[in-house]
Design an enzyme around this catalytic site. Structure first.
Site, mmCIF file in Angstrom:
data_model
loop_
_atom_site.group_PDB
_atom_site.id
_atom_site.type_symbol
_atom_site.label_atom_id
_atom_site.label_comp_id
_atom_site.label_asym_id
_atom_site.label_seq_id
_atom_site.Cartn_x
_atom_site.Cartn_y
_atom_site.Cartn_z
ATOM 1 N N HIS A 184 61.696 57.429 34.943
ATOM 2 C CA HIS A 184 61.904 56.583 33.764
ATOM 3 C C HIS A 184 63.160 55.720 33.927
ATOM 4 O O HIS A 184 63.113 54.516 33.689
ATOM 5 C CB HIS A 184 62.022 57.436 32.499
ATOM 6 C CG HIS A 184 62.307 56.619 31.287
ATOM 7 N ND1 HIS A 184 61.308 56.009 30.559
ATOM 8 C CD2 HIS A 184 63.473 56.293 30.674
ATOM 9 C CE1 HIS A 184 61.853 55.340 29.567
ATOM 10 N NE2 HIS A 184 63.168 55.507 29.608
ATOM 11 N N GLU A 185 64.250 56.340 34.322
ATOM 12 C CA GLU A 185 65.521 55.625 34.399
ATOM 13 C C GLU A 185 65.544 54.567 35.498
ATOM 14 O O GLU A 185 66.199 53.551 35.352
ATOM 15 C CB GLU A 185 66.664 56.622 34.620
ATOM 16 C CG GLU A 185 66.939 57.528 33.440
ATOM 17 C CD GLU A 185 67.585 56.816 32.268
ATOM 18 O OE1 GLU A 185 68.493 55.995 32.481
ATOM 19 O OE2 GLU A 185 67.165 57.075 31.127
ATOM 20 N N SER A 186 64.845 54.812 36.602
ATOM 21 C CA SER A 186 64.914 53.911 37.762
ATOM 22 C C SER A 186 63.632 53.109 37.987
ATOM 23 O O SER A 186 63.534 52.396 38.978
ATOM 24 C CB SER A 186 65.210 54.717 39.028
ATOM 25 O OG SER A 186 64.097 55.537 39.363
#
Length: 180
Positions: A52-54
């Site tokens: 999700h973050e990357s």
């Protein structure tokens, strides 16, 4: 040790709609996961949050570079998008024995996949794990990472949980943690 293989990581990526990684990058990532994460369920949560973050290991730096936020130059970097000077200071102290290394060179966090993963695993072990163990409630991991911006039941929190469910299925990491 979670024992995640390169093949499993790439199957997780593909199950979540991302492109598979080359063997070198995937080996770096799985090596850092296996050296820091204890169970396959915890690994599924960690991997889902990294996805999700990357955006599936596509970005190691916040695309907006913190525009309009109060934290530049310490904006999101690394696969977990480390923000705020106090997190850079603490990660630097842990990784380098000197709190100034990342404060003086915040781009170091996103410069290589190795440092991006080192910072991400540090953040997970230091910030997320104490708040999320025993890993039976997925939202505790989201709350530790981005809770103020993604309350339980929000669209982004649900997206993270859906990624976790797909990763857990590939890794055969059961029982699944509840959403919140």
């Amino acid at each position: 040790m979670a024992g995640i293989t390169v093949s499993e990581l790439n199957r997780c990526l593909q199950a979540c709609g991302f492109d598979a990684l080359g063997d070198s990058l995937a080996s770096t990532i799985t090596g850092k996961i296996n050296g820091s994460i204890g169970s396959r369920n915890e690994a599924a949560m960690f991997i889902a949050q990294l996805f999700h973050e990357s955006n599936g290991f596509k970005y190691r730096e916040e695309r907006s570079r913190g525009a309009g936020q109060p934290y530049p130059p310490y904006y999101g970097r690394g696969y977990i998008q480390l923000t705020w000077d106090y997190n850079y200071r603490a990660a630097s102290k842990y990784l380098y024995g000197n709190e100034s290394v990342l404060l003086n060179d915040p781009d170091r966090v996103s410069r290589t996949p190795e440092v991006s993963m080192d910072v991400s695993t540090w953040f997970w072990k230091t910030i997320v794990r104490p708040k999320a163990a025993p890993f039976d409630n997925f939202y505790r991991t989201t709350g530790a990472i981005n809770g103020a911006l993604e309350p339980p039941g929000s669209e982004l929190a649900r997206r993270r949980y859906n990624l976790y469910c797909k990763v857990a299925q590939v890794l055969d990491a059961y029982p699944l943690a509840r959403e919140c």
